[in-house]
Design a protein around this motif. Structure first.
Motif, PDB file in Angstrom:
ATOM      1  N   LEU A  74       6.181   7.873   1.254  1.00  0.00           N
ATOM      2  CA  LEU A  74       6.917   6.862   0.929  1.00  0.00           C
ATOM      3  C   LEU A  74       7.465   6.073   2.137  1.00  0.00           C
ATOM      4  CD1 LEU A  74       8.159   8.005  -2.579  1.00  0.00           C
ATOM      5  CD2 LEU A  74       6.220   6.395  -1.930  1.00  0.00           C
ATOM      6  N   ILE A  75       8.115   7.194   2.952  1.00  0.00           N
ATOM      7  CA  ILE A  75       8.821   6.422   4.007  1.00  0.00           C
ATOM      8  C   ILE A  75       7.933   5.992   5.084  1.00  0.00           C
ATOM      9  CG2 ILE A  75      10.262   7.004   6.264  1.00  0.00           C
ATOM     10  CD1 ILE A  75      11.640   9.293   4.430  1.00  0.00           C
ATOM     11  N   TYR A  76       6.379   6.254   5.477  1.00  0.00           N
ATOM     12  CA  TYR A  76       5.651   5.970   6.199  1.00  0.00           C
ATOM     13  C   TYR A  76       5.124   4.366   5.475  1.00  0.00           C
ATOM     14  CZ  TYR A  76       5.069  10.163   8.361  1.00  0.00           C
ATOM     15  OH  TYR A  76       5.117  11.257   9.266  1.00  0.00           O
ATOM     16  N   LEU A  77       5.162   4.331   3.977  1.00  0.00           N
ATOM     17  CA  LEU A  77       4.672   3.216   3.493  1.00  0.00           C
ATOM     18  C   LEU A  77       5.632   2.088   3.531  1.00  0.00           C
ATOM     19  CD1 LEU A  77       2.729   4.572   0.044  1.00  0.00           C
ATOM     20  CD2 LEU A  77       1.655   3.316   2.362  1.00  0.00           C
ATOM     21  N   GLU A  78       7.147   2.605   3.539  1.00  0.00           N
ATOM     22  CA  GLU A  78       8.147   1.562   3.659  1.00  0.00           C
ATOM     23  C   GLU A  78       8.123   1.165   5.111  1.00  0.00           C
ATOM     24  OE1 GLU A  78      12.838   2.215   3.612  1.00  0.00           O
ATOM     25  OE2 GLU A  78      11.819   2.975   1.968  1.00  0.00           O
ATOM     26  N   GLU A  79       7.915   1.868   6.099  1.00  0.00           N
ATOM     27  CA  GLU A  79       7.963   1.505   7.503  1.00  0.00           C
ATOM     28  C   GLU A  79       6.863   0.549   7.600  1.00  0.00           C
ATOM     29  OE1 GLU A  79       8.175   4.729  10.247  1.00  0.00           O
ATOM     30  OE2 GLU A  79      10.273   5.222   9.452  1.00  0.00           O
ATOM     31  N   LEU A  80       5.413   0.886   7.122  1.00  0.00           N
ATOM     32  CA  LEU A  80       4.275  -0.084   7.107  1.00  0.00           C
ATOM     33  C   LEU A  80       4.685  -1.538   6.607  1.00  0.00           C
ATOM     34  CD1 LEU A  80       1.351  -0.604   8.215  1.00  0.00           C
ATOM     35  CD2 LEU A  80       0.704   0.535   6.048  1.00  0.00           C
TER      36      LEU A  80
ATOM     37  N   CYS B  79       4.672  -5.057   8.590  1.00  0.00           N
ATOM     38  CA  CYS B  79       4.098  -6.101   8.192  1.00  0.00           C
ATOM     39  C   CYS B  79       5.065  -7.269   7.859  1.00  0.00           C
ATOM     40  CB  CYS B  79       3.215  -5.734   6.997  1.00  0.00           C
ATOM     41  SG  CYS B  79       2.020  -4.584   7.279  1.00  0.00           S
ATOM     42  N   SER B  80       5.945  -7.151   7.236  1.00  0.00           N
ATOM     43  CA  SER B  80       6.961  -8.065   6.869  1.00  0.00           C
ATOM     44  C   SER B  80       7.598  -8.711   8.295  1.00  0.00           C
ATOM     45  CB  SER B  80       8.118  -7.560   6.245  1.00  0.00           C
ATOM     46  OG  SER B  80       7.753  -7.149   4.866  1.00  0.00           O
ATOM     47  N   LYS B  81       8.040  -7.897   9.280  1.00  0.00           N
ATOM     48  CA  LYS B  81       8.322  -8.492  10.383  1.00  0.00           C
ATOM     49  C   LYS B  81       7.400  -9.351  11.333  1.00  0.00           C
ATOM     50  CE  LYS B  81      11.753  -4.838  11.508  1.00  0.00           C
ATOM     51  NZ  LYS B  81      11.746  -3.808  12.172  1.00  0.00           N
ATOM     52  N   LEU B  82       6.089  -8.909  11.050  1.00  0.00           N
ATOM     53  CA  LEU B  82       4.825  -9.724  11.703  1.00  0.00           C
ATOM     54  C   LEU B  82       4.734 -11.186  10.721  1.00  0.00           C
ATOM     55  CD1 LEU B  82       2.154  -7.000  12.437  1.00  0.00           C
ATOM     56  CD2 LEU B  82       3.697  -8.284  14.100  1.00  0.00           C
ATOM     57  N   THR B  83       4.906 -11.048   9.564  1.00  0.00           N
ATOM     58  CA  THR B  83       4.579 -12.284   8.812  1.00  0.00           C
ATOM     59  C   THR B  83       5.956 -13.153   8.459  1.00  0.00           C
ATOM     60  OG1 THR B  83       4.945 -11.062   6.770  1.00  0.00           O
ATOM     61  CG2 THR B  83       2.752 -11.297   7.758  1.00  0.00           C
ATOM     62  N   VAL B  84       6.771 -12.727   9.025  1.00  0.00           N
ATOM     63  CA  VAL B  84       8.323 -13.830   8.762  1.00  0.00           C
ATOM     64  C   VAL B  84       8.300 -15.107   9.151  1.00  0.00           C
ATOM     65  CG1 VAL B  84       9.781 -13.207  10.848  1.00  0.00           C
ATOM     66  CG2 VAL B  84      10.692 -13.414   8.715  1.00  0.00           C
ATOM     67  N   THR B  85       7.341 -15.344  10.285  1.00  0.00           N
ATOM     68  CA  THR B  85       7.225 -16.894  10.651  1.00  0.00           C
ATOM     69  C   THR B  85       6.245 -17.615   9.863  1.00  0.00           C
ATOM     70  OG1 THR B  85       5.618 -16.184  12.266  1.00  0.00           O
ATOM     71  CG2 THR B  85       7.843 -16.413  12.902  1.00  0.00           C
ATOM     72  N   TYR B  86       5.740 -17.026   8.873  1.00  0.00           N
ATOM     73  CA  TYR B  86       4.561 -17.799   8.098  1.00  0.00           C
ATOM     74  C   TYR B  86       5.291 -17.982   6.518  1.00  0.00           C
ATOM     75  CZ  TYR B  86       1.735 -15.746  11.575  1.00  0.00           C
ATOM     76  OH  TYR B  86       0.940 -15.680  12.566  1.00  0.00           O
TER      77      TYR B  86
ATOM     78  N   ARG C 100       4.823 -14.280   1.220  1.00  0.00           N
ATOM     79  CA  ARG C 100       6.342 -13.383   0.845  1.00  0.00           C
ATOM     80  C   ARG C 100       5.792 -12.206   0.502  1.00  0.00           C
ATOM     81  NH1 ARG C 100       7.980 -17.661   1.669  1.00  0.00           N
ATOM     82  NH2 ARG C 100       8.850 -19.671   0.601  1.00  0.00           N
ATOM     83  N   LEU C 101       5.972 -11.022   1.393  1.00  0.00           N
ATOM     84  CA  LEU C 101       5.674  -9.688   0.911  1.00  0.00           C
ATOM     85  C   LEU C 101       6.850  -9.327  -0.134  1.00  0.00           C
ATOM     86  CD1 LEU C 101       4.739  -8.636   4.362  1.00  0.00           C
ATOM     87  CD2 LEU C 101       2.883  -9.347   2.461  1.00  0.00           C
TER      88      LEU C 101
ATOM     89  N   GLY D 235      -4.886 -13.308   0.950  1.00  0.00           N
ATOM     90  CA  GLY D 235      -5.295 -13.359   2.134  1.00  0.00           C
ATOM     91  C   GLY D 235      -4.411 -13.849   3.316  1.00  0.00           C
ATOM     92  N   LEU D 236      -3.368 -14.488   2.973  1.00  0.00           N
ATOM     93  CA  LEU D 236      -2.498 -15.154   3.745  1.00  0.00           C
ATOM     94  C   LEU D 236      -1.579 -14.014   4.696  1.00  0.00           C
ATOM     95  CD1 LEU D 236      -1.384 -18.280   2.053  1.00  0.00           C
ATOM     96  CD2 LEU D 236      -3.260 -18.000   3.704  1.00  0.00           C
ATOM     97  N   ALA D 237      -1.377 -12.947   3.992  1.00  0.00           N
ATOM     98  CA  ALA D 237      -0.507 -11.926   4.793  1.00  0.00           C
ATOM     99  C   ALA D 237      -1.279 -11.317   5.680  1.00  0.00           C
ATOM    100  CB  ALA D 237       0.087 -11.208   3.743  1.00  0.00           C
ATOM    101  N   LEU D 238      -2.686 -10.905   5.212  1.00  0.00           N
ATOM    102  CA  LEU D 238      -3.602 -10.197   6.315  1.00  0.00           C
ATOM    103  C   LEU D 238      -3.891 -11.091   7.489  1.00  0.00           C
ATOM    104  CD1 LEU D 238      -5.237  -7.849   6.982  1.00  0.00           C
ATOM    105  CD2 LEU D 238      -7.074  -8.868   5.435  1.00  0.00           C
ATOM    106  N   SER D 239      -4.058 -12.316   7.096  1.00  0.00           N
ATOM    107  CA  SER D 239      -4.294 -13.503   8.144  1.00  0.00           C
ATOM    108  C   SER D 239      -3.222 -13.369   9.156  1.00  0.00           C
ATOM    109  CB  SER D 239      -4.612 -14.805   7.604  1.00  0.00           C
ATOM    110  OG  SER D 239      -5.740 -14.725   6.759  1.00  0.00           O
ATOM    111  N   GLY D 240      -1.930 -13.432   8.472  1.00  0.00           N
ATOM    112  CA  GLY D 240      -0.820 -13.515   9.437  1.00  0.00           C
ATOM    113  C   GLY D 240      -0.608 -12.392  10.309  1.00  0.00           C
ATOM    114  N   VAL D 241      -0.662 -10.906   9.832  1.00  0.00           N
ATOM    115  CA  VAL D 241      -0.803  -9.701  10.517  1.00  0.00           C
ATOM    116  C   VAL D 241      -1.818  -9.855  11.532  1.00  0.00           C
ATOM    117  CG1 VAL D 241      -1.328  -7.431  10.459  1.00  0.00           C
ATOM    118  CG2 VAL D 241       0.370  -8.379   8.791  1.00  0.00           C
TER     119      VAL D 241
END
Length: 133
Positions: A71-77, A81-88, A92-93, A103-109
């Motif tokens: 669960l900690i690994y998933l939280e870190e992941l 991902c949230s940090k990578l997509t914050v500018t989009y 909204r993760l 598909g937008l979150a994956l595209s942003g990452v």
């Protein structure tokens, strides 16, 4: 052409394996099938294992012996991902389910790592969610 693609994929999988990331034996066939769902699963598997391996190496370097739960690994992941997509603004993760369905979150990452091949703006303009994926 197909043989060259298979060769490049084998090289990529060998590089990933060298980084401690293992994938199913039929990964190349899954990619070649063009099934977007399977390809997304492969990408998630790579991202997840990368996060787990990175944390494990970090823990070893810090000589921490306590195991870290999945669960900690998933939280870190999720945080990564949230940090990578914050500018989009359209991304909204909130979870690893609904937040990724358009598909937008994956595209942003992906754009963060290769904006030459992945254009978030172009993908965002596609109206059909299934075509985005």
């Amino acid at each position: 052409k197909r043989e060259a693609s298979v060769l490049r994929m084998k090289e990529a999988l060998n590089l990933l394996e060298g980084e401690g990331i293992t994938l199913p034996h039929d990964t190349i066939q899954q990619i070649l099938s063009g099934d977007r769902s399977k390809i997304c699963n492969i990408l998630w598997n790579i991202l997840y294992q990368y996060a787990v391996n990175k944390k494990s190496l970090s823990s070893e370097n810090q000589k921490k012996s306590a195991p870290i739960s999945e669960l900690i690994y998933l939280e870190e992941l999720y945080d990564w991902c949230s940090k990578l997509t914050v500018t989009y603004p359209e991304v909204r993760l909130t979870d690893f389910n609904q937040s990724w369905r358009d598909g937008l979150a994956l595209s942003g990452v992906l754009e963060q790592y290769d904006n030459y091949r992945v254009s978030y703006v172009t993908i965002k303009e596609i109206e059909s969610t299934s075509e985005r994926l």
